[in-house]
Design an enzyme around this catalytic site. Structure first.
Site, PDB file in Angstrom:
ATOM      1  N   SER A  88       4.314  -0.944   4.101  1.00 39.89           N
ATOM      2  CA  SER A  88       4.639  -2.219   4.773  1.00 39.89           C
ATOM      3  C   SER A  88       5.131  -3.260   3.770  1.00 39.89           C
ATOM      4  CB  SER A  88       3.403  -2.766   5.496  1.00 39.89           C
ATOM      5  OG  SER A  88       3.008  -1.904   6.523  1.00 39.89           O
TER       6      SER A  88
ATOM      7  N   GLN B 271       0.868  -1.181   0.000  1.00 43.30           N
ATOM      8  CA  GLN B 271       0.000   0.000   0.000  1.00 43.30           C
ATOM      9  C   GLN B 271       0.909   1.237   0.000  1.00 43.30           C
ATOM     10  OE1 GLN B 271      -2.487   0.145   3.438  1.00 43.30           O
ATOM     11  NE2 GLN B 271      -3.842   1.703   2.607  1.00 43.30           N
TER      12      GLN B 271
ATOM     13  N   GLU C 120     -10.075  -1.483   5.080  1.00 43.79           N
ATOM     14  CA  GLU C 120      -8.899  -1.607   5.947  1.00 43.79           C
ATOM     15  C   GLU C 120      -9.286  -1.421   7.414  1.00 43.79           C
ATOM     16  OE1 GLU C 120      -5.972   1.343   5.043  1.00 43.79           O
ATOM     17  OE2 GLU C 120      -4.344   0.217   5.991  1.00 43.79           O
TER      18      GLU C 120
ATOM     19  N   SER D  37       0.833   6.777   2.326  1.00 45.47           N
ATOM     20  CA  SER D  37       1.434   7.820   3.167  1.00 45.47           C
ATOM     21  C   SER D  37       2.607   8.481   2.463  1.00 45.47           C
ATOM     22  CB  SER D  37       1.921   7.222   4.475  1.00 45.47           C
ATOM     23  OG  SER D  37       0.876   6.555   5.138  1.00 45.47           O
TER      24      SER D  37
ATOM     25  N   ASN E 163      -6.442   6.650  15.600  1.00 41.50           N
ATOM     26  CA  ASN E 163      -7.723   6.634  16.319  1.00 41.50           C
ATOM     27  C   ASN E 163      -8.249   8.037  16.595  1.00 41.50           C
ATOM     28  OD1 ASN E 163      -7.523   3.922  16.148  1.00 41.50           O
ATOM     29  ND2 ASN E 163      -7.702   3.503  18.343  1.00 41.50           N
ATOM     30  N   GLU E 164      -7.335   9.020  16.691  1.00 40.05           N
ATOM     31  CA  GLU E 164      -7.808  10.400  16.869  1.00 40.05           C
ATOM     32  C   GLU E 164      -8.645  10.802  15.643  1.00 40.05           C
ATOM     33  OE1 GLU E 164      -4.584   9.512  17.348  1.00 40.05           O
ATOM     34  OE2 GLU E 164      -4.485   9.715  19.521  1.00 40.05           O
TER      35      GLU E 164
HETATM   36  C1  FAD Z   1       2.393  -0.717  11.549  1.00 41.20           C
HETATM   37  C2  FAD Z   1       2.124   0.352  10.514  1.00 41.20           C
HETATM   38  C3  FAD Z   1       1.961  -0.025   9.192  1.00 41.20           C
HETATM   39  C4  FAD Z   1       1.750   0.965   8.222  1.00 41.20           C
HETATM   40  N1  FAD Z   1       1.652   0.565   6.907  1.00 41.20           N
HETATM   41  C5  FAD Z   1       1.453   1.487   5.945  1.00 41.20           C
HETATM   42  C6  FAD Z   1       1.379   1.085   4.567  1.00 41.20           C
HETATM   43  O1  FAD Z   1       1.532  -0.089   4.244  1.00 41.20           O
HETATM   44  N2  FAD Z   1       1.194   2.047   3.640  1.00 41.20           N
HETATM   45  C7  FAD Z   1       1.035   3.362   3.966  1.00 41.20           C
HETATM   46  O2  FAD Z   1       0.832   4.171   3.059  1.00 41.20           O
HETATM   47  N3  FAD Z   1       1.122   3.792   5.260  1.00 41.20           N
HETATM   48  C8  FAD Z   1       1.329   2.879   6.259  1.00 41.20           C
HETATM   49  N4  FAD Z   1       1.428   3.268   7.570  1.00 41.20           N
HETATM   50  C9  FAD Z   1       1.407   4.706   7.881  1.00 41.20           C
HETATM   51  C10 FAD Z   1       0.109   5.155   8.571  1.00 41.20           C
HETATM   52  O3  FAD Z   1      -0.951   5.177   7.661  1.00 41.20           O
HETATM   53  C11 FAD Z   1       0.376   6.548   9.170  1.00 41.20           C
HETATM   54  O4  FAD Z   1       1.361   6.384  10.179  1.00 41.20           O
HETATM   55  C12 FAD Z   1      -0.873   7.153   9.784  1.00 41.20           C
HETATM   56  O5  FAD Z   1      -1.827   7.472   8.814  1.00 41.20           O
HETATM   57  C13 FAD Z   1      -0.546   8.445  10.585  1.00 41.20           C
HETATM   58  O6  FAD Z   1       0.185   9.329   9.799  1.00 41.20           O
HETATM   59  P1  FAD Z   1       1.567   9.945  10.330  1.00 41.20           P
HETATM   60  O7  FAD Z   1       2.437   8.804  10.790  1.00 41.20           O
HETATM   61  O8  FAD Z   1       2.093  10.845   9.266  1.00 41.20           O
HETATM   62  O9  FAD Z   1       1.195  10.772  11.632  1.00 41.20           O
HETATM   63  P2  FAD Z   1       0.595  12.243  11.678  1.00 41.20           P
HETATM   64  O10 FAD Z   1      -0.494  12.377  10.687  1.00 41.20           O
HETATM   65  O11 FAD Z   1       1.731  13.200  11.604  1.00 41.20           O
HETATM   66  O12 FAD Z   1      -0.045  12.270  13.125  1.00 41.20           O
HETATM   67  C14 FAD Z   1       0.756  12.419  14.319  1.00 41.20           C
HETATM   68  C15 FAD Z   1      -0.184  12.474  15.510  1.00 41.20           C
HETATM   69  O13 FAD Z   1      -1.039  13.640  15.409  1.00 41.20           O
HETATM   70  C16 FAD Z   1      -2.406  13.240  15.459  1.00 41.20           C
HETATM   71  N5  FAD Z   1      -3.200  14.079  14.551  1.00 41.20           N
HETATM   72  C17 FAD Z   1      -2.878  14.447  13.282  1.00 41.20           C
HETATM   73  N6  FAD Z   1      -3.853  15.190  12.747  1.00 41.20           N
HETATM   74  C18 FAD Z   1      -4.827  15.290  13.690  1.00 41.20           C
HETATM   75  C19 FAD Z   1      -6.117  15.918  13.733  1.00 41.20           C
HETATM   76  N7  FAD Z   1      -6.604  16.593  12.688  1.00 41.20           N
HETATM   77  N8  FAD Z   1      -6.853  15.794  14.864  1.00 41.20           N
HETATM   78  C20 FAD Z   1      -6.380  15.102  15.939  1.00 41.20           C
HETATM   79  N9  FAD Z   1      -5.163  14.494  15.962  1.00 41.20           N
HETATM   80  C21 FAD Z   1      -4.403  14.579  14.845  1.00 41.20           C
HETATM   81  C22 FAD Z   1      -2.434  11.803  14.994  1.00 41.20           C
HETATM   82  O14 FAD Z   1      -3.578  11.140  15.489  1.00 41.20           O
HETATM   83  C23 FAD Z   1      -1.130  11.267  15.583  1.00 41.20           C
HETATM   84  O15 FAD Z   1      -1.324  10.922  16.937  1.00 41.20           O
HETATM   85  C24 FAD Z   1       1.659   2.325   8.573  1.00 41.20           C
HETATM   86  C25 FAD Z   1       1.811   2.693   9.925  1.00 41.20           C
HETATM   87  C26 FAD Z   1       2.056   1.726  10.887  1.00 41.20           C
HETATM   88  C27 FAD Z   1       2.231   2.159  12.322  1.00 41.20           C
END
Ligand code: FAD
Length: 400
Positions: free
Chosen positions: A160, A125, A243, A128, A382-383
């Site tokens: 992943s 996938q 998903e 991100s 979850n947020e």
């Molecule tokens: C085990 C694992 C597997 C993954 N596999 C894939 C994959 O295969 N392909 C892929 O594309 N991605 C993958 N991801 C990435 C995942 O989709 C992102 O980590 C996730 O969407 C959060 O984005 P970020 O890490 O950029 O955090 P951010 O978006 O920067 O968020 C950081 C923190 O701020 C909070 N936050 C951000 N915006 C808001 C808001 N508007 N209101 C309240 N809180 C907020 C979030 O909840 C979080 O706690 C994976 C992640 C993990 C942990």
């Protein structure tokens, strides 16, 4: 109300359980996040496919057996109860395939699904980006029109197992002038194509479970666009529904873990610790409630309509309220998984850190706990899910 299973479901359960008893390997397996482990798990998928158990809810023409949603839930229960190997093809099987059933063409399904079922093609996938996680609509990777297709450029991250996978699906900005939720196109591409660089991101344990993907003018034919060009956001929300809902993390995974937790409590628990006994009971009840919710979805009159659309078809991952409801499931299963594992670690105490495959199996619960910690993050944090639930399920006023 009759909550018993009919003869067809019982026979199906017995067949699956019998096959798994005879085929699930005993002992520890190489990690799916290593080259050797990934290759091993591909072979396992082919074995499942030979028994037509890789994707039971798909039509037979794609390698399935047209099982109902209820039968798929039964398959999942038996699979996890047997402690069967992690599904290396999970991104394809549980996220891309239901999307193709809903938005893909017949040509795409015929070309992609049979190879996916046998893990001859494993999918990653690619959503991100460094500046687009929770705010997925902030993606900057581009798709520029070219003769007969598109040229992809940009950077994806946290993909992943992309280091070992064959192909990927992702969102690309195809109309930079359009409003941010429009002008995106959903495309599939080859991870070994010219212009693609996949760079591993080691996890804390050193294994390359994630990857960054760099794209430099990678040509993708029109045949690999899912849905209409420019309609990528709507298609992506459909994938996200699968998903987050029943598909990727089915109830069977948690009922099996809850059964193991009860066993652990019986073997290692201190009966005088009533507070911990209540946590064990709560975790078991939580898993059972998720199981019953799954049965309820599968028993709805229109679930058959979506059976062929893959396991989460009945939840319809579209942008409407049903899609938003999958956010309820996502918050539920990710928090349940944490509660199950935290309770196991509390029972084990210091033994939790001892890597020993035999009961009480401390290391196994610890590994499960470390993965459960990621549950509230992947598939949308979850947020973010709580905001979706507040605004689109409960109809509360939108935050400014
Ligand atoms: C085990 C694992 C597997 C993954 N596999 C894939 C994959 O295969 N392909 C892929 O594309 N991605 C993958 N991801 C990435 C995942 O989709 C992102 O980590 C996730 O969407 C959060 O984005 P970020 O890490 O950029 O955090 P951010 O978006 O920067 O968020 C950081 C923190 O701020 C909070 N936050 C951000 N915006 C808001 C808001 N508007 N209101 C309240 N809180 C907020 C979030 O909840 C979080 O706690 C994976 C992640 C993990 C942990």
């Amino acid at each position: 109300m009759n909550l018993d299973f009919g003869p067809q479901e019982q026979a199906f359960r017995a067949e699956v359980a019998h096959w798994l008893t005879n085929h699930v390997p005993v002992g520890s397996l190489p990690s799916v996040d290593t080259a050797a482990g990934f290759a091993w798990h591909r072979e396992w998928e082919a074995e499942l496919a030979d028994a037509r158990l890789a994707a039971v809810s798909w039509p037979a023409e794609y390698g399935g057996r047209g099982a109902s949603l209820l039968e798929w839930l039964i398959f999942e229960e038996e699979y996890h109860t047997a402690g069967a190997p992690v599904r290396v093809g999970q991104n394809g099987l549980f996220v891309l395939a239901p999307t193709l059933f809903m938005h893909g063409t017949a040509e795409q399904r015929a070309r992609i699904l049979p190879k996916m079922a046998r893990a001859e093609e494993v999918w990653a996938q690619a959503w991100s980006e460094p500046e687009a996680g929770s705010d997925l609509a902030a993606i900057r990777s581009r798709a520029v029109r070219s003769d007969g297709g598109w040229l992809l450029s940009g950077q994806k991250t946290w993909s992943s197992r992309a280091v070992f996978a064959d192909r990927a699906f992702g969102l690309f900005r195809s109309d930079p002038k359009a409003e941010r939720h429009r002008g995106m196109t959903y495309l599939m591409f080859d991870l070994r194509a010219d212009g693609v660089t996949v760079r591993p991101i080691p996890q804390l344990d050193g294994e390359p479970g994630f990857a960054e993907i760099f794209l430099d003018n990678v040509f993708v034919p029109d045949a690999d666009v899912i849905g209409a060009a420019g309609d990528g956001w709507r298609v992506a929300m459909s994938s996200a529904g699968h998903e987050r809902g029943l598909a990727l993390r089915s109830p069977g995974r948690f009922t099996a873990a809850a059964a193991r937790l009860i066993e652990l409590w019986q073997q290692e628990g201190d009966p005088s610790d009533t507070a911990l006994a209540e946590r064990v009971a709560d975790a078991w009840i939580g898993a059972r409630a998720y199981q019953l919710a799954g049965y309820q979805i599968a028993s709805q009159p229109d679930s058959a309509r979506f059976a062929g659309a893959g396991p989460a078809g009945a939840e319809l991952g579209a942008a409407g309220p049903a899609g938003a409801q999958s956010s309820l499931g996502k918050v539920y299963w990710s928090e349940l998984d944490l509660a199950l594992h935290e309770t196991a670690l509390a029972i084990l105490g210091s033994l939790a850190e001892v890597r020993h495959p035999q009961p009480p199996g401390g290391g196994r619960w610890l590994d499960g706990y470390l993965f459960a910690l990621a549950g509230p993050i992947y598939a949308g944090t979850n947020e973010i899910q709580r905001t979706i639930i507040a605004e689109r399920v409960l109809g509360l006023p939108r935050s400014a």
